[in-house]
Design a protein around this motif. Structure first.
Motif, mmCIF file in Angstrom:
data_model
loop_
_atom_site.group_PDB
_atom_site.id
_atom_site.type_symbol
_atom_site.label_atom_id
_atom_site.label_comp_id
_atom_site.label_asym_id
_atom_site.label_seq_id
_atom_site.Cartn_x
_atom_site.Cartn_y
_atom_site.Cartn_z
ATOM 1 N N VAL A 47 0.865 -1.183 0.000
ATOM 2 C CA VAL A 47 0.000 0.000 0.000
ATOM 3 C C VAL A 47 0.897 1.226 0.000
ATOM 4 O O VAL A 47 1.872 1.293 0.751
ATOM 5 N N LEU A 48 0.579 2.174 -0.852
ATOM 6 C CA LEU A 48 1.271 3.461 -0.841
ATOM 7 C C LEU A 48 0.418 4.435 -0.050
ATOM 8 O O LEU A 48 -0.811 4.431 -0.177
ATOM 9 N N ALA A 49 1.037 5.272 0.752
ATOM 10 C CA ALA A 49 0.310 6.276 1.530
ATOM 11 C C ALA A 49 0.787 7.662 1.103
ATOM 12 O O ALA A 49 1.984 7.946 1.129
ATOM 13 N N PHE A 50 -0.159 8.489 0.689
ATOM 14 C CA PHE A 50 0.135 9.844 0.243
ATOM 15 C C PHE A 50 -0.450 10.841 1.231
ATOM 16 O O PHE A 50 -1.508 10.594 1.816
ATOM 17 N N GLY A 51 0.227 11.958 1.408
ATOM 18 C CA GLY A 51 -0.331 13.025 2.218
ATOM 19 C C GLY A 51 -1.639 13.499 1.591
ATOM 20 O O GLY A 51 -1.774 13.526 0.363
ATOM 21 N N ALA A 52 -2.610 13.838 2.424
ATOM 22 C CA ALA A 52 -3.934 14.207 1.926
ATOM 23 C C ALA A 52 -3.881 15.398 0.973
ATOM 24 O O ALA A 52 -4.567 15.399 -0.053
ATOM 25 N N SER A 53 -3.077 16.406 1.259
ATOM 26 C CA SER A 53 -3.026 17.576 0.381
ATOM 27 C C SER A 53 -2.368 17.237 -0.948
ATOM 28 O O SER A 53 -2.804 17.701 -2.008
ATOM 29 N N GLY A 54 -1.332 16.411 -0.924
ATOM 30 C CA GLY A 54 -0.689 15.973 -2.156
ATOM 31 C C GLY A 54 -1.628 15.140 -3.007
ATOM 32 O O GLY A 54 -1.673 15.279 -4.231
ATOM 33 N N TRP A 55 -2.400 14.260 -2.369
ATOM 34 C CA TRP A 55 -3.370 13.436 -3.091
ATOM 35 C C TRP A 55 -4.455 14.321 -3.710
ATOM 36 O O TRP A 55 -4.839 14.114 -4.867
ATOM 37 N N ALA A 56 -4.920 15.302 -2.970
ATOM 38 C CA ALA A 56 -5.948 16.214 -3.496
ATOM 39 C C ALA A 56 -5.424 16.964 -4.715
ATOM 40 O O ALA A 56 -6.148 17.143 -5.707
ATOM 41 N N SER A 57 -4.171 17.383 -4.688
ATOM 42 C CA SER A 57 -3.567 18.060 -5.842
ATOM 43 C C SER A 57 -3.480 17.121 -7.039
ATOM 44 O O SER A 57 -3.751 17.524 -8.177
ATOM 45 N N PHE A 58 -3.107 15.884 -6.795
ATOM 46 C CA PHE A 58 -3.017 14.889 -7.858
ATOM 47 C C PHE A 58 -4.383 14.654 -8.502
ATOM 48 O O PHE A 58 -4.527 14.666 -9.729
ATOM 49 N N VAL A 59 -5.411 14.459 -7.697
ATOM 50 C CA VAL A 59 -6.759 14.223 -8.213
ATOM 51 C C VAL A 59 -7.259 15.444 -8.990
ATOM 52 O O VAL A 59 -7.857 15.304 -10.058
ATOM 53 N N SER A 60 -6.989 16.628 -8.499
ATOM 54 C CA SER A 60 -7.378 17.852 -9.220
ATOM 55 C C SER A 60 -6.689 17.934 -10.573
ATOM 56 O O SER A 60 -7.314 18.293 -11.575
ATOM 57 N N ALA A 61 -5.401 17.582 -10.615
ATOM 58 C CA ALA A 61 -4.671 17.595 -11.891
ATOM 59 C C ALA A 61 -5.270 16.581 -12.864
ATOM 60 O O ALA A 61 -5.379 16.860 -14.062
ATOM 61 N N LEU A 62 -5.675 15.417 -12.356
ATOM 62 C CA LEU A 62 -6.339 14.428 -13.220
ATOM 63 C C LEU A 62 -7.637 14.989 -13.798
ATOM 64 O O LEU A 62 -7.898 14.881 -14.992
ATOM 65 N N ARG A 63 -8.446 15.561 -12.920
ATOM 66 C CA ARG A 63 -9.734 16.104 -13.348
ATOM 67 C C ARG A 63 -9.571 17.223 -14.372
ATOM 68 O O ARG A 63 -10.367 17.360 -15.289
ATOM 69 N N ASP A 64 -8.531 18.024 -14.202
ATOM 70 C CA ASP A 64 -8.284 19.163 -15.099
ATOM 71 C C ASP A 64 -7.611 18.740 -16.401
ATOM 72 O O ASP A 64 -7.414 19.583 -17.288
ATOM 73 N N GLY A 65 -7.209 17.473 -16.506
ATOM 74 C CA GLY A 65 -6.541 17.004 -17.714
ATOM 75 C C GLY A 65 -5.081 17.367 -17.792
ATOM 76 O O GLY A 65 -4.452 17.188 -18.829
ATOM 77 N N ALA A 66 -4.517 17.847 -16.704
ATOM 78 C CA ALA A 66 -3.115 18.294 -16.703
ATOM 79 C C ALA A 66 -2.141 17.133 -16.878
ATOM 80 O O ALA A 66 -0.994 17.344 -17.245
ATOM 81 N N LEU A 67 -2.588 15.904 -16.634
ATOM 82 C CA LEU A 67 -1.702 14.748 -16.715
ATOM 83 C C LEU A 67 -1.976 13.892 -17.948
ATOM 84 O O LEU A 67 -1.435 12.804 -18.076
ATOM 85 N N ASP A 68 -2.814 14.373 -18.854
ATOM 86 C CA ASP A 68 -3.083 13.629 -20.075
ATOM 87 C C ASP A 68 -1.840 13.530 -20.929
ATOM 88 O O ASP A 68 -1.059 14.482 -21.014
ATOM 89 N N ALA A 69 -1.663 12.392 -21.547
ATOM 90 C CA ALA A 69 -0.479 12.166 -22.386
ATOM 91 C C ALA A 69 -0.585 12.878 -23.715
ATOM 92 O O ALA A 69 -1.549 13.084 -24.303
#
Length: 69
Positions: A47-69
């Motif tokens: 199991v990987l454990a991420f800080g809550a604020s870092g995870w929230a930033s990651f999910v926001s970037a996914l939703r915004d399409g910032a991580l699309d290839a």
């Protein structure tokens, strides 16, 4: 590093995982400060454990399409 007891954690499959068995990421919302993440195909694996604020930033970037290839 502090260990966290994950034996009674409630897991939910990420909405970004597909439903036919591939790319199955599960997360838990049971902790305020960290977000445990695992591969649902290996529920007893690591199991990987991420800080809550870092995870929230990651999910926001996914939703915004910032991580699309």
């Amino acid at each position: 590093m502090r260990s966290v007891d994950l034996t009674s954690v409630t897991w939910r499959k990420s909405s970004y995982s597909n439903q036919d068995g591939g790319q199955c990421v599960e997360v838990s919302d049971d902790f305020a400060a960290v977000v445990p993440v695992r591969d649902s195909k290996y529920p007893h694996g690591p199991v990987l454990a991420f800080g809550a604020s870092g995870w929230a930033s990651f999910v926001s970037a996914l939703r915004d399409g910032a991580l699309d290839a």
